[in-house]
Design a protein around this motif. Structure first.
Motif, PDB file in Angstrom:
ATOM      1  N   UNK A  84     -38.974  17.268 -39.841  1.00 26.35           N
ATOM      2  CA  UNK A  84     -38.865  16.205 -40.841  1.00 26.35           C
ATOM      3  C   UNK A  84     -40.161  16.164 -41.634  1.00 26.35           C
ATOM      4  N   UNK A  85     -40.040  16.171 -42.947  1.00 28.71           N
ATOM      5  CA  UNK A  85     -41.208  16.115 -43.830  1.00 28.71           C
ATOM      6  C   UNK A  85     -41.379  14.664 -44.278  1.00 28.71           C
ATOM      7  N   UNK A  86     -42.402  14.014 -43.732  1.00 29.52           N
ATOM      8  CA  UNK A  86     -42.558  12.567 -43.859  1.00 29.52           C
ATOM      9  C   UNK A  86     -44.015  12.233 -44.175  1.00 29.52           C
ATOM     10  N   UNK A  87     -44.238  11.452 -45.248  1.00 29.64           N
ATOM     11  CA  UNK A  87     -45.607  11.116 -45.660  1.00 29.64           C
ATOM     12  C   UNK A  87     -45.673   9.651 -46.103  1.00 29.64           C
ATOM     13  N   UNK A  88     -45.769   8.721 -45.156  1.00 33.24           N
ATOM     14  CA  UNK A  88     -45.804   7.308 -45.517  1.00 33.24           C
ATOM     15  C   UNK A  88     -47.196   6.864 -45.989  1.00 33.24           C
ATOM     16  N   UNK A  89     -47.207   5.770 -46.724  1.00 37.01           N
ATOM     17  CA  UNK A  89     -48.472   5.128 -47.087  1.00 37.01           C
ATOM     18  C   UNK A  89     -48.943   4.252 -45.936  1.00 37.01           C
ATOM     19  N   UNK A  90     -50.267   4.132 -45.780  1.00 33.09           N
ATOM     20  CA  UNK A  90     -50.836   3.334 -44.698  1.00 33.09           C
ATOM     21  C   UNK A  90     -51.913   2.399 -45.248  1.00 33.09           C
ATOM     22  N   UNK A  91     -51.957   1.202 -44.666  1.00 30.11           N
ATOM     23  CA  UNK A  91     -53.014   0.247 -44.995  1.00 30.11           C
ATOM     24  C   UNK A  91     -53.590  -0.310 -43.705  1.00 30.11           C
ATOM     25  N   UNK A  92     -54.912  -0.361 -43.630  1.00 32.51           N
ATOM     26  CA  UNK A  92     -55.616  -0.939 -42.479  1.00 32.51           C
ATOM     27  C   UNK A  92     -56.542  -2.020 -43.001  1.00 32.51           C
ATOM     28  N   UNK A  93     -56.568  -3.162 -42.270  1.00 30.72           N
ATOM     29  CA  UNK A  93     -57.366  -4.311 -42.708  1.00 30.72           C
ATOM     30  C   UNK A  93     -57.000  -4.729 -44.129  1.00 30.72           C
ATOM     31  N   UNK A  94     -55.672  -4.893 -44.348  1.00 31.67           N
ATOM     32  CA  UNK A  94     -55.143  -5.367 -45.622  1.00 31.67           C
ATOM     33  C   UNK A  94     -55.570  -4.513 -46.811  1.00 31.67           C
ATOM     34  N   UNK A  95     -55.691  -3.221 -46.592  1.00 32.31           N
ATOM     35  CA  UNK A  95     -55.977  -2.307 -47.691  1.00 32.31           C
ATOM     36  C   UNK A  95     -57.416  -1.879 -47.803  1.00 32.31           C
ATOM     37  N   UNK A  96     -58.315  -2.387 -46.931  1.00 25.11           N
ATOM     38  CA  UNK A  96     -59.699  -1.920 -46.961  1.00 25.11           C
ATOM     39  C   UNK A  96     -59.741  -0.406 -46.739  1.00 25.11           C
ATOM     40  N   UNK A  97     -58.949   0.051 -45.771  1.00 26.82           N
ATOM     41  CA  UNK A  97     -58.710   1.481 -45.586  1.00 26.82           C
ATOM     42  C   UNK A  97     -57.259   1.736 -45.968  1.00 26.82           C
ATOM     43  N   UNK A  98     -57.033   2.677 -46.895  1.00 30.31           N
ATOM     44  CA  UNK A  98     -55.677   2.935 -47.375  1.00 30.31           C
ATOM     45  C   UNK A  98     -55.533   4.408 -47.726  1.00 30.31           C
ATOM     46  N   UNK A  99     -54.278   4.833 -47.823  1.00 26.90           N
ATOM     47  CA  UNK A  99     -54.018   6.221 -48.188  1.00 26.90           C
ATOM     48  C   UNK A  99     -52.638   6.650 -47.750  1.00 26.90           C
ATOM     49  N   UNK A 100     -52.484   7.962 -47.567  1.00 26.01           N
ATOM     50  CA  UNK A 100     -51.222   8.535 -47.092  1.00 26.01           C
ATOM     51  C   UNK A 100     -51.471   9.320 -45.821  1.00 26.01           C
ATOM     52  N   UNK A 101     -50.491   9.240 -44.926  1.00 30.28           N
ATOM     53  CA  UNK A 101     -50.543  10.001 -43.673  1.00 30.28           C
ATOM     54  C   UNK A 101     -49.351  10.948 -43.640  1.00 30.28           C
ATOM     55  N   UNK A 102     -49.624  12.233 -43.554  1.00 27.89           N
ATOM     56  CA  UNK A 102     -48.546  13.220 -43.404  1.00 27.89           C
ATOM     57  C   UNK A 102     -48.219  13.326 -41.922  1.00 27.89           C
ATOM     58  N   UNK A 103     -46.999  12.896 -41.565  1.00 27.18           N
ATOM     59  CA  UNK A 103     -46.581  12.901 -40.158  1.00 27.18           C
ATOM     60  C   UNK A 103     -45.874  14.219 -39.814  1.00 27.18           C
ATOM     61  N   UNK A 104     -44.888  14.615 -40.608  1.00 22.42           N
ATOM     62  CA  UNK A 104     -44.167  15.887 -40.492  1.00 22.42           C
ATOM     63  C   UNK A 104     -43.855  16.284 -39.047  1.00 22.42           C
ATOM     64  N   UNK A 105     -43.095  15.457 -38.311  1.00 21.46           N
ATOM     65  CA  UNK A 105     -42.876  15.753 -36.891  1.00 21.46           C
ATOM     66  C   UNK A 105     -41.863  16.881 -36.650  1.00 21.46           C
ATOM     67  N   UNK A 106     -42.084  17.612 -35.558  1.00 28.83           N
ATOM     68  CA  UNK A 106     -41.060  18.478 -34.963  1.00 28.83           C
ATOM     69  C   UNK A 106     -40.281  17.626 -33.966  1.00 28.83           C
ATOM     70  N   UNK A 107     -38.959  17.717 -34.004  1.00 25.59           N
ATOM     71  CA  UNK A 107     -38.091  17.028 -33.048  1.00 25.59           C
ATOM     72  C   UNK A 107     -37.381  18.099 -32.227  1.00 25.59           C
TER      73      UNK A 107
END
Length: 229
Positions: free
Chosen positions: A197-220
């Motif tokens: 699965x090709x999956x790249x969600x957006x992430x926010x930590x501390x209400x956006x102080x740290x933010x970006x995209x995380x490529x997860x791309x898992x093998x199942x």
């Protein structure tokens, strides 16, 4: 003269019996049994599988702190072993659609320049709909390939390591699949299945102080039991 008459009568009777014998034979029942039509078992379009599923993320991250890139910043996402259920409907004996259901828990930690940082944890609900082609001319061995769409819902996110909040945005992704069923009998079989699965969600930590995209791309990677109705 009498003897000659008797011989003529006997010959006439013999000829008459010979002429009647085909007609009598045609009236007798035939000794050959009528052909029996084969009994065709009904074909069902439904199949279900239960699997043990090993979820192995192939993670990467592009993160910013206060809008500035975090040089060398990356994440590490834990693998997970969970039960999984799928339901398959066959439009034809070769073409099918499969819906995959399950939930997986994961922990997220920092990696690279963020190594040693605990970030958070989350549960993933990744329903995936696949369109498949099944190969049916190999006897009990029935391989298949598929392509589909995934929509992953992230829930029960929890911040860790002193962070106040941790949020992953629900995301769509593309899925690829290959696997096989080995049928023991008409209903039961063994299944082995691999998806990417090709999956790249957006992430926010501390209400956006740290933010970006995380490529997860898992093998199942799954193995389990098949039941064909």
């Amino acid at each position: 003269m009498i003897s000659h008459s008797i011989r003529l009568s006997f010959a006439a009777a013999l000829l008459g019996a010979t002429a009647l014998s085909p007609a009598l034979a045609s009236d007798l029942p035939s000794s050959k049994a009528a052909p029996v039509a084969p009994i065709l078992e009904p074909w069902s379009p439904w199949m279900i599988r239960g699997r043990a599923l090993f979820v192995v993320p192939q993670e990467d991250a592009n993160l910013k702190l206060g809008g500035a890139p975090i040089v060398g910043g990356d994440v590490s996402i834990s693998s997970s072993l969970v039960p999984e259920l799928d339901i398959t409907y066959f439009f034809t004996k070769n073409i099918a659609a499969e819906l995959i259901l399950g939930v997986t828990p994961h922990n997220v930690k920092g990696a690279g320049s963020l190594a040693g940082t605990r970030i958070g944890s989350a549960w993933l609900l990744p329903p995936t709909l696949m369109l498949q082609y099944h190969f049916t001319d190999l006897g009990a061995f029935k391989p298949y390939v598929g392509v589909g769409v995934n929509y992953t819902v992230f829930f029960d996110e929890k911040a860790k390591g002193g962070f106040a909040s941790f949020d992953l945005q629900d995301s769509f992704g593309v899925a690829l699949q290959a696997g096989f069923d080995y049928m023991i009998d008409r209903h039961w079989g063994i299944n082995v299945d691999v998806k990417k699965i090709f999956l790249e969600p957006k992430v926010k930590v501390n209400n956006g102080l740290v933010a970006g995209k995380v490529r997860v791309d898992p093998w199942l990677i799954g193995a389990g039991v098949t039941y064909r109705f």
